[in-house]
Design a protein around this motif. Sequence first.
Motif, mmCIF file in Angstrom:
data_model
loop_
_atom_site.group_PDB
_atom_site.id
_atom_site.type_symbol
_atom_site.label_atom_id
_atom_site.label_comp_id
_atom_site.label_asym_id
_atom_site.label_seq_id
_atom_site.Cartn_x
_atom_site.Cartn_y
_atom_site.Cartn_z
ATOM 1 N N ALA A 1 0.810 -1.225 0.000
ATOM 2 C CA ALA A 1 0.000 0.000 0.000
ATOM 3 C C ALA A 1 0.839 1.269 0.000
ATOM 4 O O ALA A 1 0.335 2.343 -0.325
ATOM 5 N N GLY A 2 2.119 1.165 0.342
ATOM 6 C CA GLY A 2 2.960 2.354 0.463
ATOM 7 C C GLY A 2 3.101 3.139 -0.828
ATOM 8 O O GLY A 2 3.380 4.341 -0.794
ATOM 9 N N SER A 3 2.919 2.493 -1.977
ATOM 10 C CA SER A 3 3.041 3.200 -3.256
ATOM 11 C C SER A 3 1.692 3.381 -3.941
ATOM 12 O O SER A 3 1.635 3.634 -5.147
ATOM 13 N N LYS B 1 -7.712 -17.551 -1.987
ATOM 14 C CA LYS B 1 -6.841 -17.842 -0.854
ATOM 15 C C LYS B 1 -6.580 -16.558 -0.050
ATOM 16 O O LYS B 1 -6.790 -15.450 -0.544
ATOM 17 N N PRO B 2 -6.103 -16.700 1.196
ATOM 18 C CA PRO B 2 -5.814 -15.513 2.004
ATOM 19 C C PRO B 2 -4.720 -14.638 1.379
ATOM 20 O O PRO B 2 -3.760 -15.153 0.814
ATOM 21 N N PHE B 3 -4.889 -13.343 1.483
ATOM 22 C CA PHE B 3 -3.847 -12.381 1.127
ATOM 23 C C PHE B 3 -3.975 -11.202 2.080
ATOM 24 O O PHE B 3 -4.963 -11.071 2.808
ATOM 25 N N GLY B 4 -2.983 -10.342 2.099
ATOM 26 C CA GLY B 4 -3.019 -9.212 3.016
ATOM 27 C C GLY B 4 -2.519 -7.933 2.380
ATOM 28 O O GLY B 4 -2.217 -7.878 1.185
ATOM 29 N N VAL B 5 -2.435 -6.890 3.203
ATOM 30 C CA VAL B 5 -1.946 -5.584 2.762
ATOM 31 C C VAL B 5 -0.859 -5.128 3.717
ATOM 32 O O VAL B 5 -1.015 -5.212 4.936
ATOM 33 N N ASN B 6 0.257 -4.665 3.157
ATOM 34 C CA ASN B 6 1.316 -4.058 3.961
ATOM 35 C C ASN B 6 1.115 -2.550 3.995
ATOM 36 O O ASN B 6 0.975 -1.916 2.949
ATOM 37 N N VAL B 7 1.096 -1.978 5.200
ATOM 38 C CA VAL B 7 0.831 -0.546 5.369
ATOM 39 C C VAL B 7 2.002 0.122 6.087
ATOM 40 O O VAL B 7 2.128 0.047 7.308
ATOM 41 N N PRO B 8 2.906 0.800 5.344
ATOM 42 C CA PRO B 8 3.966 1.587 5.985
ATOM 43 C C PRO B 8 3.356 2.881 6.533
ATOM 44 O O PRO B 8 2.838 3.689 5.767
ATOM 45 N N MET B 9 3.424 3.063 7.818
ATOM 46 C CA MET B 9 2.701 4.174 8.434
ATOM 47 C C MET B 9 3.370 5.527 8.293
ATOM 48 O O MET B 9 2.857 6.532 8.763
ATOM 49 N N LEU B 10 4.509 5.573 7.610
ATOM 50 C CA LEU B 10 5.153 6.870 7.392
ATOM 51 C C LEU B 10 4.608 7.586 6.153
ATOM 52 O O LEU B 10 4.970 8.722 5.868
ATOM 53 N N TYR B 11 3.726 6.904 5.396
ATOM 54 C CA TYR B 11 3.162 7.503 4.189
ATOM 55 C C TYR B 11 1.866 8.256 4.501
ATOM 56 O O TYR B 11 1.200 7.982 5.506
ATOM 57 N N PHE C 1 -0.207 -6.141 7.543
ATOM 58 C CA PHE C 1 1.143 -5.992 8.074
ATOM 59 C C PHE C 1 1.416 -4.493 8.180
ATOM 60 O O PHE C 1 1.351 -3.786 7.165
ATOM 61 N N THR C 2 1.705 -3.999 9.364
ATOM 62 C CA THR C 2 2.052 -2.596 9.534
ATOM 63 C C THR C 2 3.555 -2.463 9.729
ATOM 64 O O THR C 2 4.225 -3.387 10.191
ATOM 65 N N SER C 3 4.082 -1.298 9.377
ATOM 66 C CA SER C 3 5.521 -1.065 9.518
ATOM 67 C C SER C 3 5.787 0.426 9.608
ATOM 68 O O SER C 3 4.906 1.246 9.336
ATOM 69 N N ALA C 4 7.024 0.770 9.983
ATOM 70 C CA ALA C 4 7.480 2.163 9.993
ATOM 71 C C ALA C 4 6.564 3.079 10.800
ATOM 72 O O ALA C 4 6.160 4.148 10.344
ATOM 73 N N GLY C 5 6.238 2.652 12.023
ATOM 74 C CA GLY C 5 5.397 3.469 12.879
ATOM 75 C C GLY C 5 5.054 2.755 14.172
ATOM 76 O O GLY C 5 5.528 1.640 14.432
ATOM 77 N N ASN C 6 4.231 3.378 14.967
ATOM 78 C CA ASN C 6 3.829 2.838 16.259
ATOM 79 C C ASN C 6 2.712 1.811 16.079
ATOM 80 O O ASN C 6 1.639 2.150 15.573
ATOM 81 N N PRO C 7 2.935 0.555 16.481
ATOM 82 C CA PRO C 7 1.900 -0.469 16.287
ATOM 83 C C PRO C 7 0.618 -0.204 17.067
ATOM 84 O O PRO C 7 -0.446 -0.737 16.721
#
Length: 313
Positions: free
Chosen positions: A43-45, A64-74, A93-99
């Motif tokens: 999702a970051g782009s 089938k299962p799939f997910g989204v990655n969310v970099p929280m700095l965007y 999946f979250t990243s680059a931020g406070n969970p």
Amino acid sequence: MVNRITELFKIKYPIIQAGMIWNSGWRLASAVSNEGGLGLLGAGSMYPEVLREHILKCQKATDKPFGVNVPMLYPDIDKIIDIIIEEGVKIVFTSAGNPKTYTSKLKENGITVVHVVSSVKFALKAQEAGVDAVVAEGFEAGGHNGREETTTFTLIPMVKEHLEIPLIAAGGIATGRGMLAAMVLGADGVQVGSRFVASDESSAHRAFKEEVVAAKEGDTHLTLKELAPVRMLKNKFFHSVVELYTTNPTKEDLINHLGRARAKKGMFEGDLEEGELEIGQIAGLIHDIKPAAQILKDIVEEFEIAKQEVSRL
């Protein structure tokens, strides 16, 4: 292959395709999920409505299962989270931020939450925030990285020593042997990024994929720590950053030099000179571009062979 990760995500193999910006669209995510791994949309782009489009296409391309990655700095993270909930995505999946920022809201909507960290300290903070699993990513990884420079095979056992929830290893893993090694050190599964960049379904520009295949040991470097540390191939832009550092630049100087959309220019548009070419150290082991399904099959097959070899030691 049944363990805590396959049961958590309801997948066949404990292999997650990283949600990499400018690489991880619906074609790649659905291909990995269809083969038994867990595909992630990056999702970051993506603008919020672009992400919605990719979610809908992914839902049509796989059951089938799939997910989204969310970099929280965007930017637009609130809108992205709302779209994820509205469209019924079950894994984030979250990243680059406070969970703590979004974990409760996501879990209240029946979503499994995983957070990406680069240290024991932040792994424990993620666990305290209530996430369902943690990705511990070492210094070898491509793209935006931790400042600690802790390597994956040092980080995994350190995190494992303190963590109670499932642990996913990331950074420098592109083969079945790497997967087995990570799991021997305590990981319940692995997240693979760079290997899937060089796949047919990756949304990266063909020129960037070919540059990844051509990369050798030592061709990547972590830089721009004052902003958001990033590992990239050594191209004309990278060397201009190195030259700028000789002038003792301010943070503002670095921001101005980086400019806007540098990663898009390199990875998505294929500008190999002025673009930011984000990739991991493991690029030196990537020698071809092939379908994502075949990549996953190769990893699983090599994992099983290596496991048998180790059992005879």
